[in-house]
Design an enzyme around this catalytic site. Structure first.
Site, short mmCIF file in Angstrom:
data_model
loop_
_atom_site.label_atom_id
_atom_site.label_comp_id
_atom_site.label_asym_id
_atom_site.label_seq_id
_atom_site.Cartn_x
_atom_site.Cartn_y
_atom_site.Cartn_z
N ASN A 1 18.69 88.39 -31.73
CA ASN A 1 19.82 87.89 -32.49
C ASN A 1 20.76 87.15 -31.53
OD1 ASN A 1 22.02 87.39 -34.09
ND2 ASN A 1 22.32 89.49 -34.76
N HIS B 1 12.62 74.61 -46.97
CA HIS B 1 12.70 75.51 -45.82
C HIS B 1 14.00 76.30 -45.88
CE1 HIS B 1 9.50 72.94 -44.22
NE2 HIS B 1 10.29 71.91 -44.46
#
Length: 498
Positions: A439, A402
């Site tokens: 973000n 991952h």
């Protein structure tokens, strides 16, 4: 300017950007396949060699067992039993030395990501409407924000402190402290509940926030609110950008080495109300479009027995800093515009700069994580390749199950996926986090890991690589190994609204 830099500087792409990447001028990231800097390869092997004592201690037990078995060929067990009074103290003394000198691992017990209340949720259309009604921005600025948000990869359920849209808004310590208190306290409360660690047992506290730095500090606010111990070792990191979350983990690890058998709490956040820009300078509007509310709290430990209850073990951490180069140093900086309004200015070269920092970081990380077969393939290709052929770039998909790449913008994630030759599966957590939460700066990589856990993707033995960028210019990476199958947590920011 080099040929490579000239190629970048002449390519203009009309796409959205983020705090870390420019929008108005869009040079592409460097092609990782075109060059490999051996300086960073050597640096990676240098890190590996510094762990020689650790490797020796790992090899020592089987060598000792073989030595004892070999002695059995020359002495009878009756003879050895007569020496038990001498051998037993020696054995336990050697065992003590082995345990004492073997480096302690750093374990991640659990972490939590804060999800603000629904009253702070704002869609892209509402964002533009509120910005227009605020009267702080002209028509050109509003149109620019619309174009950026359209191509940003951000969805319609991110969170913003709507007070920044007040007419004539000016950043204030009051607004900053209120936002910081909400997101930080919320994340810390959740991680304390998940780990069952008492506040008084936490010996180390590291807090990072780029823009808001108050007196008393943010770390002091947490100490006061949760009544942490009076002799706690607390640190407050400011001005280090989105990569500061990994920097905080690095500092906490070093402190745990100095204070064995301790708990360390790391809190990563950014305060949107303190970084909000109310002027019309295009270069300073990027953070407004991408920054969103959020915070993460991470509980670390180096108790040896915690290997059986922790989720992850810290395996590698590499920090790359390009601050010695003036262009990199000035690529993202806080300044005032011509009207005296503070904001964060983003250089048109930041995409290229970020790409070079990423290349340097993963090249250094390679010797620490790549299988021996990949490293041999790389060096064989490097030594015997033809002049005009591109060097072989190791396949990092063989090392990591991952990847959590900081959720900056859709364009940046596309570029990284292309250069590292990653599949959509590897990019899913980053893209989903950008869409759902925007973000959130240094905490983004934790929302991404939370996404993987929520979908039960992390299995025992899996390795997770988190990569973050920040002003300076920095690129930091950290690798975690899952110690068990991670089930869907009881509390996650990814649960749907009721």
């Amino acid at each position: 300017m080099s040929k490579e830099n000239e190629e970048f500087s002449t390519e203009i792409v009309q796409n959205g950007g983020s705090l870390s990447f420019s929008v108005r001028v869009r040079p592409r990231m460097p092609d990782f396949l075109s060059s490999v800097n051996l300086k960073y390869v050597k640096l990676g092997y240098g890190y590996l060699i510094t762990h020689r004592l650790y490797l020796l201690m790992m090899v020592a037990p089987p060598l000792l067992a073989a030595f004892v078995a070999h002695l059995g060929n020359f002495f009878t067990w009756q003879h050895l039993s007569h020496q038990a009074l001498f051998i037993s103290p020696l054995f336990f003394f050697l065992l003590y030395l082995y345990i004492d000198f073997t480096p302690r691992s750093t374990y991640l017990l659990d972490f939590a990501c804060f999800r603000p209340p629904n009253q702070y949720k704002v869609s892209k259309a509402e964002f533009i409407e509120l910005a227009r009604k605020s009267g702080n921005f002209n028509d050109t600025t509003i149109e620019f924000k619309e174009r950026v948000l359209k191509k940003s990869g951000i969805g319609d359920e991110t969170y913003m402190p709507k007070g920044v849209f007040r007419p004539g808004y000016r950043t204030s310590l009051k607004d900053g402290r209120e936002e910081a208190s909400m997101v930080m306290f919320g994340a810390v409360k959740e991680v304390l509940c998940a780990t069952k660690v008492r506040p008084n047992d936490i010996k180390i506290l590291v807090v990072n926030c780029g823009i808001l730095n108050t007196t008393p500090s943010l770390s002091s606010m947490i100490i006061n609110h949760f009544k942490l111990r009076h002799d706690i070792h607390s640190f407050n990191l400011g001005g280090m950008g989105c990569a500061a979350g990994v920097t905080a983990i690095d500092l906490a690890r070093d402190l745990l080495d100095a204070y064995p058998s301790s708990y360390a709490l790391v809190v990563s956040t950014e305060v949107v109300s303190s970084s909000w820009y109310t002027g019309n300078d295009i270069d300073m509007l990027i953070p407004n479009c991408f920054f969103r509310m959020g915070a993460a709290a991470v509980m670390l430990s180096n108790f040896r027995l915690h290997k059986w209850r922790a989720k992850y073990e810290l395996k590698q951490l590499v920090r790359t800093h390009k601050g010695m180069d003036n262009r990199s140093h000035k690529s993202i900086h806080q300044r005032e515009d011509s009207e005296g309004r503070k904001g964060i200015s983003v250089s048109k070269d930041v995409t290229e700069i970020g790409g070079h920092a990423l290349k340097a970081n993963i090249t250094t990380l390679g010797p620490l994580v790549l299988p021996v077969s990949e490293q041999l393939h790389f060096f064989t290709n490097l030594l015997f390749k033809k002049r005009k052929t591109k060097p072989y770039i190791p396949d990092y998909k063989l090392t990591f199950e991952h990847m959590c790449i900081q959720a900056t913008s859709k364009k940046v994630l596309d570029e990284i996926q292309k250069n590292l030759e990653l599949t959509e599966e590897y990019m899913e957590a980053s893209r989903k986090t950008l869409e759902r939460f925007g973000n959130t700066s240094s905490s983004s990589i934790w929302y991404e890991l939370a996404y993987l856990e929520f979908n039960s993707r992390v299995k025992r033995g899996d390795r997770v690589c988190q990569i973050a960028f920040g002003s300076g210019f920095k690129c930091n990476s950290v690798v975690w190994k899952a110690l068990r199958n991670v089930k869907t947590p009881k509390c996650s920011p990814w649960f749907k609204d009721e």
